[in-house]
Design a protein around this motif. Structure first.
Motif, mmCIF file in Angstrom:
data_model
loop_
_atom_site.group_PDB
_atom_site.id
_atom_site.type_symbol
_atom_site.label_atom_id
_atom_site.label_comp_id
_atom_site.label_asym_id
_atom_site.label_seq_id
_atom_site.Cartn_x
_atom_site.Cartn_y
_atom_site.Cartn_z
ATOM 1 N N LEU A 117 8.350 1.355 7.372
ATOM 2 C CA LEU A 117 9.024 2.490 6.724
ATOM 3 C C LEU A 117 7.949 3.461 6.283
ATOM 4 O O LEU A 117 7.035 3.080 5.542
ATOM 5 N N LEU A 118 8.052 4.693 6.740
ATOM 6 C CA LEU A 118 7.119 5.738 6.356
ATOM 7 C C LEU A 118 7.869 6.771 5.530
ATOM 8 O O LEU A 118 8.925 7.257 5.943
ATOM 9 N N ILE A 119 7.339 7.068 4.362
ATOM 10 C CA ILE A 119 7.867 8.149 3.534
ATOM 11 C C ILE A 119 6.838 9.271 3.582
ATOM 12 O O ILE A 119 5.687 9.077 3.158
ATOM 13 N N THR A 120 7.219 10.413 4.095
ATOM 14 C CA THR A 120 6.272 11.518 4.197
ATOM 15 C C THR A 120 6.375 12.428 2.972
ATOM 16 O O THR A 120 7.415 12.494 2.311
ATOM 17 N N ALA A 121 5.274 13.094 2.676
ATOM 18 C CA ALA A 121 5.233 14.073 1.581
ATOM 19 C C ALA A 121 5.886 13.520 0.321
ATOM 20 O O ALA A 121 6.864 14.083 -0.191
ATOM 21 N N SER A 122 5.338 12.416 -0.178
ATOM 22 C CA SER A 122 5.984 11.690 -1.273
ATOM 23 C C SER A 122 6.115 12.539 -2.529
ATOM 24 O O SER A 122 5.322 13.458 -2.784
ATOM 25 N N ARG A 123 7.131 12.184 -3.298
ATOM 26 C CA ARG A 123 7.415 12.864 -4.561
ATOM 27 C C ARG A 123 7.478 11.815 -5.663
ATOM 28 O O ARG A 123 7.663 10.635 -5.397
ATOM 29 N N ALA A 124 7.379 12.258 -6.905
ATOM 30 C CA ALA A 124 7.454 11.329 -8.035
ATOM 31 C C ALA A 124 8.756 10.532 -7.996
ATOM 32 O O ALA A 124 8.795 9.358 -8.361
ATOM 33 N N ALA A 125 9.821 11.165 -7.526
ATOM 34 C CA ALA A 125 11.121 10.498 -7.467
ATOM 35 C C ALA A 125 11.168 9.371 -6.442
ATOM 36 O O ALA A 125 12.123 8.574 -6.443
ATOM 37 N N ARG A 177 1.910 9.052 -7.953
ATOM 38 C CA ARG A 177 1.244 9.687 -9.097
ATOM 39 C C ARG A 177 1.314 11.204 -8.956
ATOM 40 O O ARG A 177 1.076 11.739 -7.873
ATOM 41 N N ALA A 178 1.617 11.846 -10.062
ATOM 42 C CA ALA A 178 1.722 13.312 -10.044
ATOM 43 C C ALA A 178 0.346 13.978 -9.994
ATOM 44 O O ALA A 178 -0.662 13.363 -10.370
ATOM 45 N N PRO A 232 2.504 -3.769 1.923
ATOM 46 C CA PRO A 232 1.915 -4.555 0.836
ATOM 47 C C PRO A 232 2.925 -4.834 -0.273
ATOM 48 O O PRO A 232 4.020 -4.299 -0.248
ATOM 49 N N GLN A 233 2.529 -5.625 -1.244
ATOM 50 C CA GLN A 233 3.407 -5.890 -2.394
ATOM 51 C C GLN A 233 3.513 -4.658 -3.271
ATOM 52 O O GLN A 233 4.549 -4.404 -3.886
ATOM 53 N N ALA A 234 2.412 -3.909 -3.365
ATOM 54 C CA ALA A 234 2.404 -2.716 -4.205
ATOM 55 C C ALA A 234 1.547 -1.648 -3.547
ATOM 56 O O ALA A 234 0.603 -1.944 -2.808
ATOM 57 N N LEU A 235 1.899 -0.398 -3.847
ATOM 58 C CA LEU A 235 1.252 0.749 -3.222
ATOM 59 C C LEU A 235 1.241 1.892 -4.235
ATOM 60 O O LEU A 235 2.286 2.198 -4.832
ATOM 61 N N SER A 236 0.074 2.507 -4.433
ATOM 62 C CA SER A 236 -0.025 3.628 -5.350
ATOM 63 C C SER A 236 -0.591 4.818 -4.592
ATOM 64 O O SER A 236 -1.668 4.705 -3.983
ATOM 65 N N ILE A 237 0.107 5.931 -4.610
ATOM 66 C CA ILE A 237 -0.339 7.098 -3.850
ATOM 67 C C ILE A 237 -0.189 8.356 -4.699
ATOM 68 O O ILE A 237 0.518 8.365 -5.713
ATOM 69 N N GLN A 238 -0.846 9.413 -4.247
ATOM 70 C CA GLN A 238 -0.763 10.710 -4.908
ATOM 71 C C GLN A 238 0.449 11.459 -4.345
ATOM 72 O O GLN A 238 0.807 11.303 -3.161
ATOM 73 N N GLU A 239 1.058 12.250 -5.194
ATOM 74 C CA GLU A 239 2.179 13.075 -4.747
ATOM 75 C C GLU A 239 1.737 13.921 -3.554
ATOM 76 O O GLU A 239 0.642 14.474 -3.528
ATOM 77 N N GLY A 240 2.611 13.975 -2.560
ATOM 78 C CA GLY A 240 2.291 14.727 -1.356
ATOM 79 C C GLY A 240 1.745 13.873 -0.231
ATOM 80 O O GLY A 240 1.793 14.280 0.937
ATOM 81 N N GLU A 241 1.216 12.706 -0.563
ATOM 82 C CA GLU A 241 0.691 11.797 0.462
ATOM 83 C C GLU A 241 1.851 11.040 1.122
ATOM 84 O O GLU A 241 2.974 11.026 0.629
ATOM 85 N N ASN A 242 1.524 10.388 2.224
ATOM 86 C CA ASN A 242 2.504 9.549 2.905
ATOM 87 C C ASN A 242 2.370 8.105 2.429
ATOM 88 O O ASN A 242 1.284 7.655 2.072
ATOM 89 N N ALA A 243 3.484 7.400 2.438
ATOM 90 C CA ALA A 243 3.491 5.981 2.072
ATOM 91 C C ALA A 243 4.043 5.183 3.235
ATOM 92 O O ALA A 243 5.100 5.527 3.789
ATOM 93 N N THR A 244 3.322 4.144 3.602
ATOM 94 C CA THR A 244 3.781 3.281 4.698
ATOM 95 C C THR A 244 3.868 1.842 4.214
ATOM 96 O O THR A 244 2.951 1.346 3.565
ATOM 97 N N MET A 245 4.968 1.211 4.518
ATOM 98 C CA MET A 245 5.118 -0.193 4.183
ATOM 99 C C MET A 245 5.724 -0.916 5.385
ATOM 100 O O MET A 245 6.381 -0.287 6.226
ATOM 101 N N ASN A 246 5.434 -2.199 5.460
ATOM 102 C CA ASN A 246 5.821 -2.973 6.618
ATOM 103 C C ASN A 246 6.722 -4.131 6.237
ATOM 104 O O ASN A 246 6.715 -4.603 5.102
#
Lengths: 108, 114
Positions: free
Chosen positions: A74-82, A107-108, A8-22
């Motif tokens: 692209l998958l980012i696992t266990a996301s962090r604020a950084a 989000r923290a 997507p154009q934008a994605l908001s997730i909680q710390e620790g969650e995975n983020a996937t973008m295409n």
């Protein structure tokens, strides 16, 4: 128009969650790269996947490539604020075209 | 630190003026790329030089020109500036001439045209 388009154009997730973008692209490629850009900074190379590869890992990053569908994820696992940043895919046409990017907020 | 140096970091100027942005590539890199990043246009490729010669051209306006010098540093000249030229201008470098490898980006030059 851009060769690569992120979704997507934008994605908001909680710390620790995975983020996937295409990323979808239009023409055949030899390789596809992913870059990260922190706000207002230069782009930083994350990973390169070649057209004969289907999946590649680097730390918490996992990239897949489906040349039949002309798409990559692209998958980012266990996301962090950084990890809060914009992520771009780039294809190796003659001018190394970048997509518009996916903005990820962790989000923290 | 990518090893690519861009100056100036910030530049404010008026419409109709001319500015020069400078880029020093990473040591050993022969290719220099220029990109423009604005809010509405995303990251647009402008031009690539390889070892002093123009290699590829993108959406670069006629008011803009670039060159790469024998010491491999590059300059992007923007003239007859318009409000819409306000953007972040990035320089990137790579070892070879093709686009199959990693690009190293500078921190950009932020141009504001008033």
């Amino acid at each position: 128009s851009q060769q690569g388009e992120e979704d997507p154009q934008a994605l908001s997730i909680q710390e620790g969650e995975n983020a996937t973008m295409n990323c979808s692209y239009k023409t055949s490629i030899n390789n596809l790269q992913w870059y990260r850009q922190n706000s207002g900074r230069g782009l930083v190379h994350l990973i390169l996947i070649r057209s004969n590869e289907r999946e590649k890992h680097s730390g918490r990053l996992r990239v897949t490539l489906d040349t039949s569908k002309k798409s990559s994820s692209l998958l980012i696992t266990a996301s962090r604020a950084a990890d809060t940043a914009s992520y771009f895919c780039a294809t190796d046409d003659y001018k190394l075209s970048f997509g518009a990017g996916t903005t990820v907020t962790v989000r923290a | 630190d990518s090893g690519v140096t861009q100056t100036p970091k910030h530049l404010i100027t008026a419409t109709g003026q001319r500015v020069t942005l400078r880029c020093s590539p990473r040591s050993g890199d022969l290719s220099v790329y220029w990109y423009q990043q604005s809010l509405d246009q995303g990251l647009q490729f402008l031009i690539q030089y390889y070892n002093g010669e123009e290699r590829a051209k993108g959406n670069i306006l006629e008011r803009f020109s670039a060159q790469q010098f024998p010491d491999l540093h590059s300059e992007l000249n923007l003239s007859s500036l318009e409000l819409g030229d306000s953007a972040l201008y990035f320089c990137a470098s790579s070892r070879g001439s093709s686009n199959t490898g990693e690009l190293f980006f500078g921190e950009g030059s932020r141009l504001t045209v008033l």
